[in-house]
Each structure stands twice: as C-alpha cells, then as structure tokens.
Design a protein around this motif. Structure first.
Motif, mmCIF file in Angstrom:
data_model
loop_
_atom_site.group_PDB
_atom_site.id
_atom_site.type_symbol
_atom_site.label_atom_id
_atom_site.label_comp_id
_atom_site.label_asym_id
_atom_site.label_seq_id
_atom_site.Cartn_x
_atom_site.Cartn_y
_atom_site.Cartn_z
ATOM 1 N N UNK A 5 86.727 11.403 -4.064
ATOM 2 C CA UNK A 5 86.469 12.792 -4.456
ATOM 3 C C UNK A 5 85.478 12.861 -5.609
ATOM 4 N N UNK A 6 85.665 11.980 -6.589
ATOM 5 C CA UNK A 6 84.770 11.965 -7.748
ATOM 6 C C UNK A 6 83.346 11.607 -7.325
ATOM 7 N N UNK A 7 83.208 10.588 -6.492
ATOM 8 C CA UNK A 7 81.878 10.165 -6.056
ATOM 9 C C UNK A 7 81.159 11.240 -5.254
ATOM 10 N N UNK A 8 81.864 11.849 -4.299
ATOM 11 C CA UNK A 8 81.248 12.907 -3.504
ATOM 12 C C UNK A 8 80.901 14.125 -4.355
ATOM 13 N N UNK A 9 81.757 14.460 -5.292
ATOM 14 C CA UNK A 9 81.485 15.608 -6.160
ATOM 15 C C UNK A 9 80.350 15.310 -7.128
ATOM 16 N N UNK A 10 80.319 14.104 -7.658
ATOM 17 C CA UNK A 10 79.270 13.739 -8.610
ATOM 18 C C UNK A 10 77.899 13.721 -7.941
ATOM 19 N N UNK A 11 77.858 13.288 -6.691
ATOM 20 C CA UNK A 11 76.591 13.260 -5.965
ATOM 21 C C UNK A 11 76.287 14.582 -5.266
ATOM 22 N N UNK A 12 77.253 15.517 -5.288
ATOM 23 C CA UNK A 12 77.050 16.795 -4.625
ATOM 24 C C UNK A 12 77.031 16.678 -3.121
ATOM 25 N N UNK A 13 77.729 15.712 -2.568
ATOM 26 C CA UNK A 13 77.698 15.443 -1.123
ATOM 27 C C UNK A 13 78.959 15.858 -0.387
ATOM 28 N N UNK A 14 79.763 16.751 -0.949
ATOM 29 C CA UNK A 14 81.001 17.130 -0.281
ATOM 30 C C UNK A 14 80.747 17.873 1.027
ATOM 31 N N UNK A 15 79.559 18.447 1.199
ATOM 32 C CA UNK A 15 79.262 19.156 2.448
ATOM 33 C C UNK A 15 79.165 18.191 3.625
ATOM 34 N N UNK A 16 79.005 16.911 3.361
ATOM 35 C CA UNK A 16 78.917 15.922 4.432
ATOM 36 C C UNK A 16 80.278 15.545 5.007
ATOM 37 N N UNK A 17 81.358 15.939 4.349
ATOM 38 C CA UNK A 17 82.702 15.605 4.818
ATOM 39 C C UNK A 17 83.102 16.651 5.857
ATOM 40 N N UNK A 18 83.354 16.218 7.095
ATOM 41 C CA UNK A 18 83.709 17.200 8.122
ATOM 42 C C UNK A 18 84.979 17.967 7.755
ATOM 43 N N UNK A 19 85.006 19.231 8.033
ATOM 44 C CA UNK A 19 86.091 20.178 7.853
ATOM 45 C C UNK A 19 86.495 20.355 6.393
#
Length: 170
Positions: free
Chosen positions: A71-85
C-alpha cells in the motif's frame, strides 16, 4: 448508474515519480511508523527460538507488514489506479486494511506475545542461567501494541476522510 472515476494518479504512465504530498501527509507518516514497528516486531520474534502460538503472531505480523509495504509503495508512486477493482476504491481499501487487518491482527499478535512474555517472566531473575526469551517477547509485544495503535489512527484518519465524502488518501 454512472461509474465513479478513480482518484487521480500519475500523469505519465512511463515515468515513475514520488508522490511527495502523500509522503508528507498524516497517512504517509503513519505508514512509515507502521512499517518500522512492524519490522521491529517480526524481526524480534524471528530472531529468537519461538514456538506455539508465536508462529501465528509472526505470520500475522509479516502478512500485515507486506500488505502495508505494498500500500505504501503504490501510494508513494501514485500507482494505485493500476490495481484492479481496488484502485478506484483506494481510500476504502486503506480503511479496511488498517482497521480490519492492521488493528485486528496486530492486537491478536500483541496479545499472544504478551501472554508468552508473562509465561517467561520467571527467567529474568538474577542467577537464572538458561536462555531467556522474556525480553524478546516483551519487546515484540510493545512494538505490536504501538503498531496496532498506529493502524487505528490511520484507519480513523481514512474514516474521517470517507465521512467527509473525500475520495483521495491525502
């Protein structure tokens, strides 16, 4: 009903950049503390000869730590939109992770390690010659309790944002 667009992510898909606003936000700072205390918990337990219910405590701590790191890595990179659903429900994902997994599993792991520390409290007496796990179990219990509190704080932060109809984590 119309589909709700996901929270804003990075502009360019090819370039990776840090989402500095997240790192300075309360949630970003709480995540750093959760990662540090979670690592201290499971390293303390894993470095000792553990048995019984400590296996579950170690499993719970490592599972929550790895999910928090993701969660921290995806949020820090701003890539949470890549996680399906889950990417379109990132605030809710963080909320459920913090309150259900973080608080729940760390509270259970803290209880286990506190119980085990109580069972080993006799070995911290002067003159006891065998290897004593009391200090390790007590340290893990304290780290787990503080980590559970940090997860509670971050869950309440996400809940307050959700109650104010905000959809982003910062």
């Amino acid at each position: 009903p119309p589909a709700v667009p996901p929270p804003p992510g990075p502009l360019a898909r090819g370039s990776l950049s840090l989402h500095r606003a997240y790192l300075r936000s309360p949630l970003g700072l709480l995540r750093l503390g959760q990662l540090a205390l979670g690592a201290a918990f499971w390293v303390t337990v894993a470095a000792q000869k553990y048995e019984g219910a400590a296996h579950f405590a170690l499993f719970a701590a490592v599972l929550v730590w790895l999910l928090t790191l993701a969660l921290f890595g995806l949020s820090l990179l701003g890539r949470w939109t890549l996680v399906p659903w889950l990417g379109s429900r990132w605030l809710l994902t963080n909320l459920v992770h913090d309150l259900a997994l973080g608080v729940g599993l760390y509270a259970a792991a803290t209880g286990i390690m506190g119980y085990k520390a109580g069972r080993k409290s006799y070995c911290n007496l002067p003159g006891y010659s065998q290897r004593c796990l009391y200090g390790a179990y007590l340290s893990a219990s304290v780290c787990g309790g503080i980590a559970a509190c940090l997860y509670l704080f971050s869950g309440l932060y996400c809940l307050s944002r959700r109650c104010r109809d905000e959809r982003d984590i910062i």
